[in-house]
Design a protein around this motif. Structure first.
Motif, PDB file in Angstrom:
ATOM      1  N   ASN A  83      69.582  65.618  75.210  1.00  0.00           N
ATOM      2  CA  ASN A  83      69.031  66.257  74.014  1.00  0.00           C
ATOM      3  C   ASN A  83      68.050  67.353  74.445  1.00  0.00           C
ATOM      4  O   ASN A  83      68.065  68.466  73.905  1.00  0.00           O
ATOM      5  CB  ASN A  83      68.362  65.195  73.134  1.00  0.00           C
ATOM      6  N   ASP A 151      63.059  70.230  67.583  1.00  0.00           N
ATOM      7  CA  ASP A 151      62.910  68.869  68.106  1.00  0.00           C
ATOM      8  C   ASP A 151      64.143  68.544  68.947  1.00  0.00           C
ATOM      9  O   ASP A 151      65.201  68.189  68.415  1.00  0.00           O
ATOM     10  CB  ASP A 151      62.755  67.882  66.937  1.00  0.00           C
ATOM     11  N   ALA A 152      64.005  68.693  70.255  1.00  0.00           N
ATOM     12  CA  ALA A 152      65.076  68.322  71.195  1.00  0.00           C
ATOM     13  C   ALA A 152      64.521  67.256  72.145  1.00  0.00           C
ATOM     14  O   ALA A 152      64.717  67.319  73.356  1.00  0.00           O
ATOM     15  CB  ALA A 152      65.567  69.548  71.953  1.00  0.00           C
ATOM     16  N   VAL A 153      63.785  66.321  71.576  1.00  0.00           N
ATOM     17  CA  VAL A 153      63.148  65.303  72.427  1.00  0.00           C
ATOM     18  C   VAL A 153      64.111  64.133  72.655  1.00  0.00           C
ATOM     19  O   VAL A 153      64.459  63.809  73.781  1.00  0.00           O
ATOM     20  CB  VAL A 153      61.808  64.839  71.828  1.00  0.00           C
ATOM     21  N   PHE A 154      64.536  63.494  71.582  1.00  0.00           N
ATOM     22  CA  PHE A 154      65.530  62.414  71.730  1.00  0.00           C
ATOM     23  C   PHE A 154      66.655  62.623  70.723  1.00  0.00           C
ATOM     24  O   PHE A 154      66.427  63.032  69.590  1.00  0.00           O
ATOM     25  CB  PHE A 154      64.894  61.037  71.481  1.00  0.00           C
ATOM     26  N   GLY A 155      67.867  62.279  71.146  1.00  0.00           N
ATOM     27  CA  GLY A 155      69.026  62.336  70.258  1.00  0.00           C
ATOM     28  C   GLY A 155      69.658  60.965  70.168  1.00  0.00           C
ATOM     29  O   GLY A 155      68.977  59.969  69.887  1.00  0.00           O
ATOM     30  N   VAL A 181      67.572  68.659  66.764  1.00  0.00           N
ATOM     31  CA  VAL A 181      68.819  68.792  67.507  1.00  0.00           C
ATOM     32  C   VAL A 181      69.504  67.424  67.517  1.00  0.00           C
ATOM     33  O   VAL A 181      68.962  66.459  68.072  1.00  0.00           O
ATOM     34  CB  VAL A 181      68.546  69.285  68.941  1.00  0.00           C
ATOM     35  N   ALA A 183      69.503  64.762  66.135  1.00  0.00           N
ATOM     36  CA  ALA A 183      68.830  63.676  65.409  1.00  0.00           C
ATOM     37  C   ALA A 183      67.338  63.960  65.367  1.00  0.00           C
ATOM     38  O   ALA A 183      66.794  64.487  66.336  1.00  0.00           O
ATOM     39  CB  ALA A 183      69.065  62.361  66.139  1.00  0.00           C
ATOM     40  N   SER A 185      63.899  62.952  66.271  1.00  0.00           N
ATOM     41  CA  SER A 185      63.465  61.991  67.287  1.00  0.00           C
ATOM     42  C   SER A 185      62.774  60.803  66.635  1.00  0.00           C
ATOM     43  O   SER A 185      61.904  60.965  65.778  1.00  0.00           O
ATOM     44  CB  SER A 185      62.512  62.672  68.272  1.00  0.00           C
TER      45      SER A 185
HETATM   46  K   LIG Z   1      66.192  65.511  68.566  1.00  0.00           K
END
Ligand SMILES: [K+]
Ligand SMILES: NC(=O)C1=CN([C@@H]2O[C@H](COP(=O)(O)OP(=O)(O)OC[C@H]3O[C@@H](n4cnc5c(N)ncnc54)[C@H](O)[C@@H]3O)[C@@H](O)[C@H]2O)[C@@H](O)CC1
Length: 524
Positions: A83, A151-155, A181, A183, A185
């Motif tokens: 992610n 937000d590309a921290v967790f998917g 991105v 989901a 996070s």
């Molecule tokens: K995300």
């Protein structure tokens, strides 16, 4: 059918595509990042204008030169997995458009998975990466207000609650254009439940290849904002495990057909002064196309119902039971529950209906009677449909409901799909678990979700009697010969379509009369 994938199914599809040699993980990541940028520019067209809007070699317009002095700004938050890799792609593509981009990384760059690492390195050639520091991120978002925060921290890989320093950011960011991105996070993408206590609340979520279960279930839609789906070239690969309920093209009537070709539904009513619910069900069963509909009621309610019904036939169902009425084998679908009553006689009628092995919708009071009597529960069969809301579900399946009520702390968290499947398997019949994310499950594990979310909300369905109409629609479809699972899923879909067709101000009485418009739109 529109499939809804679990995180594991999505991973399997991705791995199969990469193993086949058709495309690489890097290509997928590039397309995902590109898809996010395209989606956010489409969502907010103002961001596609001005400085920071790449116009290639075209000359700038005089208006642009006069009015635009500042570049667009993005704050891109990247995490430790793929992610985060998507996030580095987004950062690069936005900066190539002329944006000013600030990137923060949660996690250790040395441990990034290979594709994410490649994109990390590509971004490092273009710009800085700051180590995660919640106060700094929130401060930056507040001071130099970004046009978008990514937000590309967790998917789909999130399996635990957000670490505190990530949760602090996700709950501390100013309201604005937060783009998730894949989901937001913090959200479990198998259940739509927040793992732990915090999850990002996005204005826009951009997902890839197919929607995930978490996008439509439970709190998912609340956290996703608008949802956009991007094709990243994976093609059709999955089996259809869970799908969205949709239009059923088989509902038309042939011109040479007789009313008996479309079945005969029997709706059982309560006593005097309590017949409104059953009359709503009966009207819905007739409108959805059952050839004949009979309302069965106790002797004291005959006059009331006779005064209120025309095309719907009326039969007395007294103390002698249902047997006399059910001797007519043309009656092929029953509905019991709306306004029915909870006495011993009603319990006996439920037992007789179950014993007749007719297709049968059990709703409202019938569900309460079932919950009180294990003997009745044991009589359920594959042609039955149970239509509980959350309270009725908890009375029928207290242990399953308790599991669903436990806080979600590990992914995949127990979901409404898991709960509906477990309940359907135990009951041995089709179960329709009501909600904005109505889940329809069969004992076989077949499952559909009728999602009244995103661009298909139906908030006016929260009105007295709407459930009685749904029970009637499903009963009518059973009478028309649909199997229990299809009747429940199609009925749930039609119910929401009718509500949306009518719009604000809807009351339950309006729903049956709205079905013809829905059918016309379906070109039946
Ligand atoms: K995300
Ligand atoms: N599956 C696919 O086909 C594609 C996936 N892509 C992206 O890849 C994502 C999935 O990537 P990953 O599987 O690497 O998963 P994520 O990037 O969502 O997160 C996984 C990483 O976070 C760690 N982690 C999980 N929960 C944690 C917690 N609570 N605290 C700290 N660390 C935690 C894991 O150990 C792992 O290192 C998708 O959401 C999507 O954005 C895209 O690049 C496009 C293609």
């Amino acid at each position: 059918m529109t499939e809804l994938l679990s995180a594991a199914q999505m991973r399997a599809i991705e791995q199969a595509a990469i193993a086949s040699g058709d495309l690489t993980g890097l290509e997928l990541m590039e397309r995902a990042g590109y898809g996010v940028v395209a989606a956010l520019l489409a969502e907010w067209p103002d961001l596609a204008e001005g400085r920071g809007a790449a116009t290639g070699v075209l000359p700038r317009t005089p208006a642009f030169l006069r009015t635009e002095t500042e570049a667009r700004r993005a704050l891109v938050l990247c995490g430790p997995g793929n992610n985060g890799g998507d996030g580095f792609v987004v950062a690069r593509l936005l900066q190539e458009r002329g944006w000013e981009v600030a990137v923060f990384l949660y996690g250790d760059a040395a441990k990034l998975p290979p594709d994410a690492r490649v994109n990390y390195d590509l971004w490092r050639v273009m710009g800085e990466i700051a180590q995660w520091e919640a106060a700094a991120i929130i401060g930056q978002a507040g001071a130099k207000v970004p046009d978008v925060i990514v937000d590309a921290v967790f998917g789909t890989g999130l399996t635990r609650p957000l670490p505190p320093e990530v949760a602090a950011v996700m709950t501390g960011l100013p309201a604005g254009r937060l783009v998730a991105v894949d989901a937001p996070s913090g959200l479990c993408m198998d259940s739509g439940r927040v793992l732990g206590e915090a999850a990002a609340s996005a204005a826009l979520t951009v997902t890839f290849h197919a929607r995930k279960l978490g996008h439509v279930l439970s709190e998912g839609p609340l956290h996703c904002g608008a949802l956009r789906l991007v094709d990243i070239g994976l093609g059709r690969t999955a089996g259809e495990d869970v799908t969205l309920a949709g239009a059923n093209a088989q509902l038309g009537k042939g011109s040479g057909q007789h009313k008996f070709d479309h079945g005969h539904a029997l709706i059982l009513s309560g006593g005097q002064g309590r017949g409104g619910a059953a009359r709503l069900s009966a009207r819905a069963a007739l409108r959805v196309g059952a050839g004949l509909v009979t309302l069965g009621c106790p002797p004291d309610a005959m006059a009331e119902n006779a005064a209120r019904l025309d095309a719907i036939m009326l039969r007395q169902v007294g103390g002698e039971g249902l047997a006399q009425v059910l001797a007519d084998r043309r009656i092929n679908a029953l509905c019991i529950g709306p306004g029915f009553g909870l006495g011993a006689l009603q319990a006996r009628h439920v037992a007789e209906a179950l014993g007749s092995r007719r297709a049968l919708v059990l709703d409202a009071d019938a569900l309460t009677l079932l919950a009180r009597d294990a003997g009745l529960l044991a009589m359920l069969h594959g042609d039955c449909v149970l239509t509980p809301h959350a309270g009725e579900f908890a009375r029928l399946f207290p242990d399953i409901a308790a599991r669903l009520a436990e806080p979600a702390t590990r992914g995949p968290a127990f979901s409404r799909v898991d709960a509906a499947r477990a309940a359907a398997a135990r009951a041995g019949c089709v179960l329709l678990f009501k909600g904005a994310d109505t889940v329809i499950a069969a004992p076989s594990g077949a499952c559909r979700i009728n999602a009244a979310v995103y661009d298909r909300p139906a908030p006016w369905l929260a009105t007295a009697g709407a459930g009685d109409v749904l029970a009637g629609i499903i009963t009518g479809l059973l009478a028309r010969g649909l199997g229990a699972f299809d009747a429940a899923a199609t009925g749930a879909w039609l119910h929401v379509e009718a509500a949306r067709s009518f719009g604000p101000g809807l009351i339950a009485e309006d729903l049956p009369g709205e079905l013809p418009k829905v059918f016309r739109r379906m070109r039946l």
